[in-house]
Design a protein around this motif. Sequence first.
Motif, PDB file in Angstrom:
ATOM      1  N   GLN A  39       0.778  -1.223  -0.119  1.00 14.52           N
ATOM      2  CA  GLN A  39       0.072   0.101  -0.010  1.00 14.52           C
ATOM      3  C   GLN A  39       0.861   1.244   0.100  1.00 14.52           C
ATOM      4  OE1 GLN A  39      -2.534   1.093   3.381  1.00 14.52           O
ATOM      5  NE2 GLN A  39      -4.154   1.595   2.072  1.00 14.52           N
ATOM      6  N   PRO A  40       0.639   2.144  -0.955  1.00 14.36           N
ATOM      7  CA  PRO A  40       1.386   3.239  -1.258  1.00 14.36           C
ATOM      8  C   PRO A  40       1.387   4.223   0.107  1.00 14.36           C
ATOM      9  CG  PRO A  40       0.329   3.031  -2.967  1.00 14.36           C
ATOM     10  CD  PRO A  40      -0.332   1.982  -2.149  1.00 14.36           C
ATOM     11  N   GLN A  41       2.352   4.855   0.491  1.00 12.76           N
ATOM     12  CA  GLN A  41       2.305   6.086   1.522  1.00 12.76           C
ATOM     13  C   GLN A  41       2.823   7.345   0.823  1.00 12.76           C
ATOM     14  OE1 GLN A  41       5.257   4.480   4.235  1.00 12.76           O
ATOM     15  NE2 GLN A  41       3.584   3.441   5.254  1.00 12.76           N
ATOM     16  N   ILE A  42       2.163   8.373   0.906  1.00 14.19           N
ATOM     17  CA  ILE A  42       2.180   9.647   0.249  1.00 14.19           C
ATOM     18  C   ILE A  42       2.524  10.840   1.043  1.00 14.19           C
ATOM     19  CG2 ILE A  42       1.184  11.050  -1.427  1.00 14.19           C
ATOM     20  CD1 ILE A  42       0.974   8.147  -2.549  1.00 14.19           C
ATOM     21  N   ALA A  43       3.678  11.587   0.761  1.00  8.77           N
ATOM     22  CA  ALA A  43       3.762  12.649   1.267  1.00  8.77           C
ATOM     23  C   ALA A  43       2.962  13.813   1.027  1.00  8.77           C
ATOM     24  CB  ALA A  43       5.266  13.159   1.017  1.00  8.77           C
ATOM     25  N   ILE A  44       2.065  14.214   2.188  1.00  3.17           N
ATOM     26  CA  ILE A  44       1.027  15.174   1.956  1.00  3.17           C
ATOM     27  C   ILE A  44       1.232  16.398   1.422  1.00  3.17           C
ATOM     28  CG2 ILE A  44      -0.953  16.458   3.288  1.00  3.17           C
ATOM     29  CD1 ILE A  44      -0.905  14.029   5.292  1.00  3.17           C
ATOM     30  N   GLU A  45       2.310  17.035   1.839  1.00  2.00           N
ATOM     31  CA  GLU A  45       2.745  18.308   1.138  1.00  2.00           C
ATOM     32  C   GLU A  45       3.024  18.356  -0.278  1.00  2.00           C
ATOM     33  OE1 GLU A  45       1.675  20.966   2.760  1.00  2.00           O
ATOM     34  OE2 GLU A  45       2.231  22.240   1.251  1.00  2.00           O
ATOM     35  N   SER A  46       3.967  17.474  -0.679  1.00  2.00           N
ATOM     36  CA  SER A  46       4.176  17.326  -2.150  1.00  2.00           C
ATOM     37  C   SER A  46       3.615  16.375  -2.957  1.00  2.00           C
ATOM     38  CB  SER A  46       5.821  16.772  -1.893  1.00  2.00           C
ATOM     39  OG  SER A  46       5.875  15.559  -1.581  1.00  2.00           O
ATOM     40  N   GLY A  47       2.720  15.477  -2.499  1.00  2.00           N
ATOM     41  CA  GLY A  47       2.028  14.395  -3.131  1.00  2.00           C
ATOM     42  C   GLY A  47       2.992  13.367  -3.773  1.00  2.00           C
ATOM     43  N   VAL A  48       4.156  13.409  -3.097  1.00  2.00           N
ATOM     44  CA  VAL A  48       5.280  12.267  -3.720  1.00  2.00           C
ATOM     45  C   VAL A  48       5.040  10.894  -2.994  1.00  2.00           C
ATOM     46  CG1 VAL A  48       7.791  11.567  -3.461  1.00  2.00           C
ATOM     47  CG2 VAL A  48       7.089  13.832  -4.143  1.00  2.00           C
ATOM     48  N   LEU A  49       4.939   9.992  -3.723  1.00  2.00           N
ATOM     49  CA  LEU A  49       4.953   8.446  -3.184  1.00  2.00           C
ATOM     50  C   LEU A  49       6.354   8.124  -2.450  1.00  2.00           C
ATOM     51  CD1 LEU A  49       3.160   5.366  -4.940  1.00  2.00           C
ATOM     52  CD2 LEU A  49       5.519   5.245  -3.457  1.00  2.00           C
ATOM     53  N   THR A  50       6.273   8.213  -1.341  1.00  2.00           N
ATOM     54  CA  THR A  50       7.698   7.848  -0.596  1.00  2.00           C
ATOM     55  C   THR A  50       8.058   6.405  -0.187  1.00  2.00           C
ATOM     56  OG1 THR A  50       6.734   8.410   1.442  1.00  2.00           O
ATOM     57  CG2 THR A  50       7.776  10.111   0.324  1.00  2.00           C
ATOM     58  N   GLY A  51       6.901   5.672  -0.314  1.00  2.00           N
ATOM     59  CA  GLY A  51       7.111   4.075   0.381  1.00  2.00           C
ATOM     60  C   GLY A  51       5.906   3.542   0.231  1.00  2.00           C
ATOM     61  N   VAL A  52       5.973   2.179   0.681  1.00  2.00           N
ATOM     62  CA  VAL A  52       4.681   1.437   0.649  1.00  2.00           C
ATOM     63  C   VAL A  52       5.106   0.496   1.823  1.00  2.00           C
ATOM     64  CG1 VAL A  52       4.612   0.950  -2.021  1.00  2.00           C
ATOM     65  CG2 VAL A  52       6.243  -0.513  -0.616  1.00  2.00           C
ATOM     66  N   GLU A  53       3.612   0.103   2.459  1.00  2.00           N
ATOM     67  CA  GLU A  53       3.471  -0.891   3.402  1.00  2.00           C
ATOM     68  C   GLU A  53       3.289  -2.334   2.836  1.00  2.00           C
ATOM     69  OE1 GLU A  53       0.761  -0.169   6.515  1.00  2.00           O
ATOM     70  OE2 GLU A  53       1.516  -1.931   7.625  1.00  2.00           O
ATOM     71  N   ALA A  54       4.278  -3.485   3.450  1.00  2.00           N
ATOM     72  CA  ALA A  54       4.182  -4.834   3.043  1.00  2.00           C
ATOM     73  C   ALA A  54       2.888  -5.289   3.886  1.00  2.00           C
ATOM     74  CB  ALA A  54       4.994  -5.405   3.113  1.00  2.00           C
ATOM     75  N   LEU A  55       1.944  -5.955   3.102  1.00  2.00           N
ATOM     76  CA  LEU A  55       0.768  -6.520   4.027  1.00  2.00           C
ATOM     77  C   LEU A  55       0.331  -7.981   3.647  1.00  2.00           C
ATOM     78  CD1 LEU A  55      -1.561  -3.214   3.786  1.00  2.00           C
ATOM     79  CD2 LEU A  55      -0.506  -4.283   6.128  1.00  2.00           C
ATOM     80  N   LEU A  56       0.517  -8.661   4.348  1.00  2.00           N
ATOM     81  CA  LEU A  56       0.388  -9.895   4.118  1.00  2.00           C
ATOM     82  C   LEU A  56      -1.132 -10.567   3.754  1.00  2.00           C
ATOM     83  CD1 LEU A  56       1.868 -12.837   4.327  1.00  2.00           C
ATOM     84  CD2 LEU A  56       1.503 -13.025   6.548  1.00  2.00           C
ATOM     85  N   ARG A  57      -1.062 -11.477   2.704  1.00  2.00           N
ATOM     86  CA  ARG A  57      -2.472 -11.876   2.156  1.00  2.00           C
ATOM     87  C   ARG A  57      -2.240 -13.445   2.124  1.00  2.00           C
ATOM     88  NH1 ARG A  57      -3.364  -7.650   3.711  1.00  2.00           N
ATOM     89  NH2 ARG A  57      -4.373  -5.932   2.265  1.00  2.00           N
ATOM     90  N   TRP A  58      -3.451 -14.212   2.526  1.00  2.00           N
ATOM     91  CA  TRP A  58      -3.537 -15.533   2.341  1.00  2.00           C
ATOM     92  C   TRP A  58      -4.518 -15.949   1.389  1.00  2.00           C
ATOM     93  CZ3 TRP A  58      -5.424 -19.211   6.838  1.00  2.00           C
ATOM     94  CH2 TRP A  58      -5.082 -20.711   6.448  1.00  2.00           C
ATOM     95  N   HIS A  59      -4.018 -16.545   0.306  1.00  2.00           N
ATOM     96  CA  HIS A  59      -4.953 -16.944  -0.670  1.00  2.00           C
ATOM     97  C   HIS A  59      -5.381 -18.551  -0.298  1.00  2.00           C
ATOM     98  CE1 HIS A  59      -4.462 -13.660  -3.434  1.00  2.00           C
ATOM     99  NE2 HIS A  59      -3.156 -13.748  -3.090  1.00  2.00           N
ATOM    100  N   HIS A  60      -6.689 -18.798   0.420  1.00  2.00           N
ATOM    101  CA  HIS A  60      -6.895 -20.005   0.718  1.00  2.00           C
ATOM    102  C   HIS A  60      -7.502 -20.602  -0.721  1.00  2.00           C
ATOM    103  CE1 HIS A  60      -9.314 -23.032   2.787  1.00  2.00           C
ATOM    104  NE2 HIS A  60      -8.277 -22.915   3.449  1.00  2.00           N
ATOM    105  N   PRO A  61      -7.269 -21.945  -0.733  1.00  2.00           N
ATOM    106  CA  PRO A  61      -7.931 -22.620  -1.981  1.00  2.00           C
ATOM    107  C   PRO A  61      -9.429 -22.557  -2.065  1.00  2.00           C
ATOM    108  CG  PRO A  61      -6.735 -24.200  -0.780  1.00  2.00           C
ATOM    109  CD  PRO A  61      -6.223 -22.570  -0.087  1.00  2.00           C
ATOM    110  N   THR A  62     -10.099 -22.803  -0.897  1.00  2.00           N
ATOM    111  CA  THR A  62     -11.692 -22.724  -0.785  1.00  2.00           C
ATOM    112  C   THR A  62     -12.324 -21.628  -0.182  1.00  2.00           C
ATOM    113  OG1 THR A  62     -11.513 -23.968   1.115  1.00  2.00           O
ATOM    114  CG2 THR A  62     -11.826 -25.294  -0.919  1.00  2.00           C
ATOM    115  N   GLU A  63     -11.458 -20.943   0.736  1.00  2.00           N
ATOM    116  CA  GLU A  63     -12.149 -19.670   1.534  1.00  2.00           C
ATOM    117  C   GLU A  63     -11.678 -18.361   0.844  1.00  2.00           C
ATOM    118  OE1 GLU A  63     -13.930 -20.064   4.499  1.00  2.00           O
ATOM    119  OE2 GLU A  63     -13.947 -22.157   4.025  1.00  2.00           O
ATOM    120  N   GLY A  64     -11.033 -18.491  -0.258  1.00  2.00           N
ATOM    121  CA  GLY A  64     -10.560 -17.343  -0.819  1.00  2.00           C
ATOM    122  C   GLY A  64      -9.468 -16.486  -0.062  1.00  2.00           C
TER     123      GLY A  64
END
Length: 292
Positions: free
Chosen positions: A45-70
């Motif tokens: 997920q992008p992180q944006i510097a509010i004053e400049s509008g520059v994309l400065t970084g991202v947060e890594a967020l874990l996802r689990w793709h379960h075969p039946t539960e989605g």
Amino acid sequence: SAKESGRAGYKIFCKELSTAAQRWHTLSNDVHGASARGEFALHYQPQIAIESGVLTGVEALLRWHHPTEGLVSPALFIPLLEERGLIVDVGRWVLETACRQCAIWHAEGKPPIRIAVNLSAQQFYRGDIVGTVREALRLAGLDPQWLELELTESLTLDETETTLRIMQELKALGVTLSLDDFGTGWSSLSYLRRFPLDRIKIDRSFVRDLTTHSSTAAIVHSILSLARNLGLDCVAEGVETREQLSHLQRELCSEFQGFLYSEAVPAEDLSNLLRLLRSGGSLVVPGRERLL
Ligand code: C2E
Ligand code: MG
Ligand code: MG
Ligand code: MG
């Protein structure tokens, strides 16, 4: 009759409950092999510097793709991983994957962006977190200044000495430390006093009520001036509306993260976004003036 409809409600309730319980049962059975089956992925997920509008970084967020539960929410399965003692190994995979992905984005173009990774308390106390972080950086060939570690108040107070020592060792590696979900715990202020933090992340619950509850606005105002006085960077989580963003801009909050700009997306989508932003010669978010 009321009695009958009451009973019907009870049946529906039981059915829902047993469905939820069944799902829980399925997930807790399957979480063991999920890593080996390659069902985990990171979204960013992008992180944006509010004053400049520059994309400065991202947060890594874990996802689990379960075969039946989605697609299963980390809010559901992180506790399972912690309960089963699996979070140390999965957490190592997260760190290595995130660092490698960040190095790829650095190789693809300039300017470089930061990667933020969430840590669980168990990774701190049960695993060799300092060694793991050092190794993840080495394997990826990533300069430590680009790695940010997000900690929460689940790092318990009675282990203050250990917590402080580990944080100092992490800082010595050259990484950035941030306090996640700021303001939701009991001891937020003593954390700021005791630990060598660089950034705080204002919890989503404050941002949600920012423009509708004056008491929340007062708290956010105080958090931001406190952060400024302590020389800490401030990131607002869960920004969903332009009103929230303008409010944070007036309050001089440094960065934001939220659905208003983007949810967490797969690595490939982020690569495409970076290519698009960089082709304009910078990472400035187009239409930022519409955002603000
Ligand atoms: P978090 O670290 O506070 O992450 C922010 C959460 O807020 C993410 O939920 C994100 O998708 C969500 N979010 C961001 N912007 C918005 C918005 O504008 N509106 C709304 N409604 N939500 C927004 P997610 O991905 O479901 O993660 C939940 C939590 O699971 C995270 O909260 C974090 O505590 C934990 N988690 C995720 N990945 C990892 C991981 O790799 N390791 C560990 N230990 N925990 C993780
Ligand atoms: Mg976080
Ligand atoms: Mg958070
Ligand atoms: Mg959270």
